[in-house]
Structures are given as structure tokens and as C-alpha cells.
Design a protein around this motif. Structure first.
Motif, mmCIF file in Angstrom:
data_model
loop_
_atom_site.group_PDB
_atom_site.id
_atom_site.type_symbol
_atom_site.label_atom_id
_atom_site.label_comp_id
_atom_site.label_asym_id
_atom_site.label_seq_id
_atom_site.Cartn_x
_atom_site.Cartn_y
_atom_site.Cartn_z
ATOM 1 N N MET A 193 0.824 -0.960 0.221
ATOM 2 C CA MET A 193 0.008 -0.053 -0.053
ATOM 3 C C MET A 193 0.936 1.245 0.100
ATOM 4 O O MET A 193 1.531 1.424 0.968
ATOM 5 N N VAL A 194 0.994 1.844 -1.081
ATOM 6 C CA VAL A 194 1.688 3.038 -1.174
ATOM 7 C C VAL A 194 1.149 4.201 -1.056
ATOM 8 O O VAL A 194 0.197 4.717 -1.858
ATOM 9 N N SER A 195 1.573 5.151 -0.309
ATOM 10 C CA SER A 195 0.938 6.505 -0.106
ATOM 11 C C SER A 195 2.153 7.560 0.379
ATOM 12 O O SER A 195 3.278 7.141 0.770
ATOM 13 N N ASN A 196 1.600 8.760 0.521
ATOM 14 C CA ASN A 196 2.453 9.659 1.049
ATOM 15 C C ASN A 196 2.380 10.050 2.454
ATOM 16 O O ASN A 196 2.813 10.976 3.216
ATOM 17 N N GLY A 206 5.101 14.772 -2.114
ATOM 18 C CA GLY A 206 5.342 15.515 -3.604
ATOM 19 C C GLY A 206 4.576 14.737 -4.542
ATOM 20 O O GLY A 206 4.143 13.719 -4.491
ATOM 21 N N PRO A 207 4.304 15.562 -5.883
ATOM 22 C CA PRO A 207 3.699 14.962 -6.816
ATOM 23 C C PRO A 207 4.055 13.522 -7.538
ATOM 24 O O PRO A 207 5.144 13.511 -7.700
ATOM 25 N N ASP A 208 3.199 12.849 -7.523
ATOM 26 C CA ASP A 208 3.431 11.315 -8.326
ATOM 27 C C ASP A 208 4.653 10.711 -7.509
ATOM 28 O O ASP A 208 5.044 9.564 -8.188
ATOM 29 N N GLU A 209 4.986 10.788 -6.416
ATOM 30 C CA GLU A 209 6.233 10.100 -5.608
ATOM 31 C C GLU A 209 5.674 8.576 -5.470
ATOM 32 O O GLU A 209 6.429 8.018 -5.811
ATOM 33 N N ALA A 210 4.061 8.264 -4.966
ATOM 34 C CA ALA A 210 3.727 6.915 -4.923
ATOM 35 C C ALA A 210 3.822 6.377 -6.234
ATOM 36 O O ALA A 210 4.102 5.097 -6.382
ATOM 37 N N ASP A 211 3.471 7.018 -7.271
ATOM 38 C CA ASP A 211 3.310 6.418 -8.686
ATOM 39 C C ASP A 211 4.609 6.087 -9.034
ATOM 40 O O ASP A 211 4.900 4.747 -9.804
ATOM 41 N N LYS A 212 5.613 6.896 -9.023
ATOM 42 C CA LYS A 212 7.112 6.533 -9.282
ATOM 43 C C LYS A 212 7.666 5.263 -8.541
ATOM 44 O O LYS A 212 8.353 4.488 -9.273
ATOM 45 N N TRP A 213 7.415 5.307 -7.431
ATOM 46 C CA TRP A 213 7.794 4.244 -6.482
ATOM 47 C C TRP A 213 7.130 2.933 -7.214
ATOM 48 O O TRP A 213 7.939 1.830 -7.529
#
Length: 148
Positions: free
Chosen positions: A28-31, A50-57
Motif C-alpha cells: 500500500m503505497v502512499s504519502n 510530492g507529486p507522483d512520488e507514490a506513482d514513481k515508486w
């Protein structure tokens, strides 16, 4: 592995239930701001703000045999390119065949919203039928990913 873009995901409980039934690990990836799960199959991954950090991960780690749960179409496109099976929270499966169209539609809608700042409304409400459709679709893709 199931990767969940978890910040605004409405189906976290359904993901955890299906993953538990199949013995499949979940990230479960989140900020941040999500309550940790007591389930040993669920790893809470907190990325920097930051924007899209979870997406990048998620995009850096997913691949063939993985399932990615997201409403973010650019992330879905990257995950599909990496060989992962992508599922939106409404149960829609994104594949090489339809992710390009979904990306184009997203870009068009973004342009239309930018052109009309007074545009009201948004998507339709998320309901029980959406949850059921998602659960059924996740069952199918997890079984396919496991080869059973």
C-alpha cells in the motif's frame, strides 16, 4: 505482488481481503496518513511528499506477474508497459489495447477543464456495484497472475 496507489484508493479493504484469500503480498503505497494494517501480507510504504512520488515508486518496481491498483492513467500506462496487470478501482482492466485510449481521454478532459474554469461536476459517485465489480475483477486477475 499487488501494488496499490493507496492515497485516494476506495477499495483498500477489498484488496486486503482478496490478497489474504490468495496469500498474495500487498504494498500500500502512499504519502502518509494511512492507518497501518495488522495483516502480515500488507506492507505500508510511505514515500516522500510530492507529486507522483507514490506513482514513481510503484512504476519502478512493478513488472510481469504483478497487479497494480490505480486510478492514475499515466501510472497505469507505465505499469502496463512493464508487464503488470492494471486494475482501476471500478473494476476496469487496463491493457496494452486500451491504456492508450484512456491516456488520450484523460488528456482531452484535462484540456477541457483547463479551457472552462467554471465547469462544474466530476465523476459519478463510487457505489456498491463498483466495489463488487472491482472485487470480481481482482479475483480474476490474481488467479491469472498466480497461474491457477
Amino acid at each position: 505482488m499487488i501494488y496499490v496507489d493507496a492515497d485516494a484508493c476506495p477499495v483498500k479493504a477489498e484488496v486486503e481481503a482478496v490478497a489474504t484469500r490468495h496469500g498474495t503480498a500487498v504494498a500500500m503505497v502512499s504519502n502518509g496518513g494511512l492507518r497501518p494494517s495488522g495483516n502480515p501480507l500488507v506492507e505500508m510504504v510511505y514515500v516522500t511528499e510530492g507529486p507522483d512520488e507514490a506513482d514513481k515508486w510503484i512504476a519502478e518496481r512493478c513488472g510481469a506477474g504483478d497487479v497494480v491498483i490505480t486510478s492514475d492513467i499515466p501510472l497505469a500506462s507505465k505499469a502496463v508497459s512493464a508487464g503488470a496487470c492494471v486494475l482501476k478501482p471500478n473494476g476496469e482492466v487496463l491493457t496494452e489495447r486500451n491504456v492508450g485510449q484512456a491516456l488520450a481521454t484523460r488528456d482531452l478532459m484535462s484540456d477541457l477543464r483547463a479551457a472552462d474554469p467554471f465547469r462544474q461536476g466530476g465523476g459519478k459517485p463510487f457505489g456498491k456495484a463498483d466495489r463488487a465489480r472491482f472485487r470480481d475483477a481482482l479475483e480474476r486477475v490474481v488467479r491469472q497472475a498466480k497461474g491457477s
